[in-house]
Write a protein that holds these residues in place. Structure first.
Motif, PDB file in Angstrom:
ATOM      1  N   TYR A   1       0.832  -1.209   0.000  1.00 23.14           N
ATOM      2  CA  TYR A   1       0.000   0.000   0.000  1.00 23.14           C
ATOM      3  C   TYR A   1       0.867   1.259   0.000  1.00 23.14           C
ATOM      4  N   ARG A   2       1.970   1.245   0.734  1.00 25.73           N
ATOM      5  CA  ARG A   2       2.863   2.407   0.745  1.00 25.73           C
ATOM      6  C   ARG A   2       3.467   2.640  -0.636  1.00 25.73           C
ATOM      7  N   ARG A   3       3.708   1.574  -1.365  1.00 30.75           N
ATOM      8  CA  ARG A   3       4.221   1.734  -2.729  1.00 30.75           C
ATOM      9  C   ARG A   3       3.161   2.361  -3.638  1.00 30.75           C
ATOM     10  N   VAL A   4       1.885   2.023  -3.407  1.00 30.94           N
ATOM     11  CA  VAL A   4       0.794   2.633  -4.177  1.00 30.94           C
ATOM     12  C   VAL A   4       0.729   4.130  -3.867  1.00 30.94           C
ATOM     13  N   GLN A   5       0.864   4.472  -2.590  1.00 29.76           N
ATOM     14  CA  GLN A   5       0.844   5.885  -2.199  1.00 29.76           C
ATOM     15  C   GLN A   5       1.981   6.656  -2.846  1.00 29.76           C
ATOM     16  N   ALA A   6       3.084   5.928  -3.128  1.00 33.17           N
ATOM     17  CA  ALA A   6       4.249   6.570  -3.759  1.00 33.17           C
ATOM     18  C   ALA A   6       4.114   6.639  -5.281  1.00 33.17           C
ATOM     19  N   GLY A   7       3.028   6.113  -5.812  1.00 33.27           N
ATOM     20  CA  GLY A   7       2.790   6.256  -7.243  1.00 33.27           C
ATOM     21  C   GLY A   7       2.900   4.990  -8.064  1.00 33.27           C
TER      22      GLY A   7
ATOM     23  N   ILE B   1      -0.297  -8.009  -5.607  1.00 31.65           N
ATOM     24  CA  ILE B   1       0.170  -8.826  -4.493  1.00 31.65           C
ATOM     25  C   ILE B   1      -0.852  -9.916  -4.204  1.00 31.65           C
ATOM     26  N   THR B   2      -0.362 -11.058  -3.745  1.00 36.58           N
ATOM     27  CA  THR B   2      -1.265 -12.129  -3.291  1.00 36.58           C
ATOM     28  C   THR B   2      -1.188 -12.223  -1.776  1.00 36.58           C
ATOM     29  N   SER B   3      -2.327 -12.469  -1.168  1.00 43.37           N
ATOM     30  CA  SER B   3      -2.378 -12.587   0.289  1.00 43.37           C
ATOM     31  C   SER B   3      -3.643 -13.349   0.667  1.00 43.37           C
ATOM     32  N   ARG B   4      -3.864 -13.471   1.971  1.00 47.12           N
ATOM     33  CA  ARG B   4      -5.069 -14.133   2.475  1.00 47.12           C
ATOM     34  C   ARG B   4      -6.017 -13.105   3.065  1.00 47.12           C
ATOM     35  N   SER B   5      -7.314 -13.381   2.904  1.00 50.72           N
ATOM     36  CA  SER B   5      -8.334 -12.490   3.458  1.00 50.72           C
ATOM     37  C   SER B   5      -9.259 -13.255   4.392  1.00 50.72           C
ATOM     38  N   LEU B   6      -9.923 -12.507   5.258  1.00 47.36           N
ATOM     39  CA  LEU B   6     -10.898 -13.086   6.180  1.00 47.36           C
ATOM     40  C   LEU B   6     -12.299 -12.698   5.719  1.00 47.36           C
ATOM     41  N   ARG B   7     -13.152 -13.698   5.574  1.00 48.86           N
ATOM     42  CA  ARG B   7     -14.557 -13.412   5.270  1.00 48.86           C
ATOM     43  C   ARG B   7     -15.269 -12.978   6.558  1.00 48.86           C
TER      44      ARG B   7
ATOM     45  N   ILE C   1     -11.133 -18.252   5.683  1.00 44.30           N
ATOM     46  CA  ILE C   1      -9.993 -17.650   4.984  1.00 44.30           C
ATOM     47  C   ILE C   1     -10.039 -18.001   3.500  1.00 44.30           C
ATOM     48  N   PHE C   2      -9.694 -17.048   2.658  1.00 43.43           N
ATOM     49  CA  PHE C   2      -9.521 -17.334   1.233  1.00 43.43           C
ATOM     50  C   PHE C   2      -8.287 -16.594   0.724  1.00 43.43           C
ATOM     51  N   HIS C   3      -7.746 -17.110  -0.360  1.00 40.29           N
ATOM     52  CA  HIS C   3      -6.573 -16.500  -0.989  1.00 40.29           C
ATOM     53  C   HIS C   3      -7.031 -15.525  -2.067  1.00 40.29           C
ATOM     54  N   LYS C   4      -6.364 -14.393  -2.126  1.00 40.06           N
ATOM     55  CA  LYS C   4      -6.762 -13.365  -3.092  1.00 40.06           C
ATOM     56  C   LYS C   4      -5.545 -12.818  -3.829  1.00 40.06           C
ATOM     57  N   ARG C   5      -5.812 -12.290  -5.004  1.00 44.92           N
ATOM     58  CA  ARG C   5      -4.796 -11.522  -5.739  1.00 44.92           C
ATOM     59  C   ARG C   5      -5.311 -10.103  -5.852  1.00 44.92           C
ATOM     60  N   LEU C   6      -4.542  -9.167  -5.352  1.00 50.69           N
ATOM     61  CA  LEU C   6      -4.931  -7.762  -5.352  1.00 50.69           C
ATOM     62  C   LEU C   6      -4.105  -6.973  -6.352  1.00 50.69           C
ATOM     63  N   THR C   7      -4.787  -6.098  -7.078  1.00 50.40           N
ATOM     64  CA  THR C   7      -4.106  -5.109  -7.897  1.00 50.40           C
ATOM     65  C   THR C   7      -4.566  -3.748  -7.395  1.00 50.40           C
TER      66      THR C   7
ATOM     67  N   ILE D   1      -5.321  10.638  -3.218  1.00 46.81           N
ATOM     68  CA  ILE D   1      -6.639  10.790  -2.586  1.00 46.81           C
ATOM     69  C   ILE D   1      -7.346   9.442  -2.419  1.00 46.81           C
ATOM     70  N   GLY D   2      -6.645   8.368  -2.692  1.00 45.13           N
ATOM     71  CA  GLY D   2      -7.244   7.041  -2.527  1.00 45.13           C
ATOM     72  C   GLY D   2      -6.707   6.068  -3.562  1.00 45.13           C
ATOM     73  N   HIS D   3      -7.359   4.946  -3.649  1.00 45.26           N
ATOM     74  CA  HIS D   3      -6.918   3.979  -4.663  1.00 45.26           C
ATOM     75  C   HIS D   3      -8.064   3.035  -5.025  1.00 45.26           C
ATOM     76  N   TYR D   4      -7.910   2.424  -6.197  1.00 48.06           N
ATOM     77  CA  TYR D   4      -8.809   1.369  -6.621  1.00 48.06           C
ATOM     78  C   TYR D   4      -8.173   0.036  -6.254  1.00 48.06           C
ATOM     79  N   CYS D   5      -9.012  -0.856  -5.823  1.00 49.95           N
ATOM     80  CA  CYS D   5      -8.544  -2.193  -5.461  1.00 49.95           C
ATOM     81  C   CYS D   5      -9.311  -3.215  -6.297  1.00 49.95           C
ATOM     82  N   PHE D   6      -8.586  -3.989  -7.092  1.00 46.83           N
ATOM     83  CA  PHE D   6      -9.178  -5.046  -7.912  1.00 46.83           C
ATOM     84  C   PHE D   6      -8.794  -6.379  -7.263  1.00 46.83           C
ATOM     85  N   MET D   7      -9.791  -7.152  -6.885  1.00 43.19           N
ATOM     86  CA  MET D   7      -9.541  -8.371  -6.117  1.00 43.19           C
ATOM     87  C   MET D   7     -10.105  -9.597  -6.842  1.00 43.19           C
ATOM     88  N   ARG D   8      -9.321 -10.659  -6.820  1.00 40.94           N
ATOM     89  CA  ARG D   8      -9.762 -11.933  -7.404  1.00 40.94           C
ATOM     90  C   ARG D   8      -9.510 -13.054  -6.402  1.00 40.94           C
ATOM     91  N   ASP D   9     -10.485 -13.917  -6.242  1.00 41.09           N
ATOM     92  CA  ASP D   9     -10.357 -15.081  -5.355  1.00 41.09           C
ATOM     93  C   ASP D   9      -9.558 -16.153  -6.096  1.00 41.09           C
TER      94      ASP D   9
END
Length: 301
Positions: free
Chosen positions: A68-74, A79-85, A90-96, A108-116
């Motif tokens: 997220y800090r890298r997104v703030q930097a432009g 990234i892939t990680s685990r999420s909590l429903r 738990i499920f595995h996700k890929r975030l862009t 001023i924010g960001h878009y998050c694209f998530m795939r299970d």
């Protein structure tokens, strides 16, 4: 017309298969489509205003925060990680993540694209477990299992194979020409089998090694997904003791047949039979002469 296009775009985002969310500069949801909410086991309205990092698995939060800090930097970050429903599962996700900036280039924010990607992760885990089981089977097999590249060099060998060649480590045999272990008398024949295997024809054969051991082996062509021969697989067993036992048994049977033939030959006199038996004994034990004798009391006659 512009309003119609905005309406169509909004409808498309809401109904997209991929989860899409818009977050403010504090990392709170300001818009969430249905697919995104479904993945989290929630509804879009319930997510609005909540902090997006809360749904990330605690063990994965440091990596996600760093991304997220890298997104703030432009940067645009994936990234892939685990999420909590919502129910705690738990499920595995890929975030862009893609940053959003105002006209002054302020974040001023960001878009998050998530795939299970749980199904993909599960398939990868099953594949790893299958590969590990196969590796253990190969490593503990009582026969030599080895691979040979298209130049005829050994590229891998299990522990049984190393013992058969008197080696301790795999790097002692990797890179060695397979034919180097074959006796000179058998080398041309085994080379012909290898060339056939390179053309796609498997083979099964026996050969004598340079150390006078007898091996039972084969060449199995292994094809790449594109169809061409990628390498050869060999399964080899040391059958020296078995062959020696077979030869000893065959020699014994031949001796018994010869003995029976002499004893049962009605055309031979007793003396002729004795001479024939002595001759057979000399041949069997490699002696120059045979003598018929017996011991009577203290006398050798």
């Amino acid at each position: 017309r512009i309003e119609d296009m905005l309406h169509e775009t909004t409808a498309a985002l809401e109904n997209a298969v991929e989860g899409i969310a818009r977050l403010d500069a504090d990392g709170r949801y300001v818009a969430v489509n249905q697919a995104y909410a479904d993945m989290l086991g929630s509804i879009p309205q319930a997510l609005i205003g909540t902090e997006w990092l809360a749904a990330t698995h605690p063990n994965d939060r440091p990596d996600v925060q760093a991304a997220y800090r890298r997104v703030q930097a432009g940067e645009k970050v994936e990234i892939t990680s685990r999420s909590l429903r919502a129910d705690g599962s738990i499920f595995h996700k890929r975030l862009t993540m893609v940053g959003v900036y105002d006209k002054h280039k302020k974040f001023i924010g960001h878009y998050c694209f998530m795939r299970d990607i749980s199904a993909d992760k599960h398939a990868q885990q099953v594949l790893r477990e299958s590969e590990e089981r196969f590796r253990r089977v190969v490593e503990n097999a009582p026969v030599c299992i080895h691979t040979i590249d298209l130049h005829g060099h050994v590229t891998s060998m299990n522990r049984s194979g190393l013992r058969m060649l008197g080696a301790e480590k795999e790097d002692q045999v990797c890179g060695m020409a397979m034919l180097a272990s074959v006796s000179e008398a058998d080398r041309a024949r085994i080379q012909a089998h290898m060339q056939d295997a390179f053309r796609g024809k498997p083979s099964h054969f026996e050969f004598t090694t340079v150390n006078a051991r007898i091996f039972d082996s084969n060449f199995i062509p292994v094809r790449a997904p594109a169809g061409h021969i990628q390498y050869l697989l060999g399964v080899t067993e040391d059958i020296t003791e078995r062959k020696q036992a077979e030869m000893a048994l065959d020699t014994g049977l031949q001796g018994m047949r010869a003995l029976h033939a002499i004893i049962s030959d009605q055309a031979l006199s007793f003396g002729d039979k004795i001479q024939a038996l002595l001759s057979m004994g000399c041949g069997r034990f490699g002696l120059p002469i045979g003598i018929m004798s017996h011991i009577e009391g203290d006398r050798y006659q």
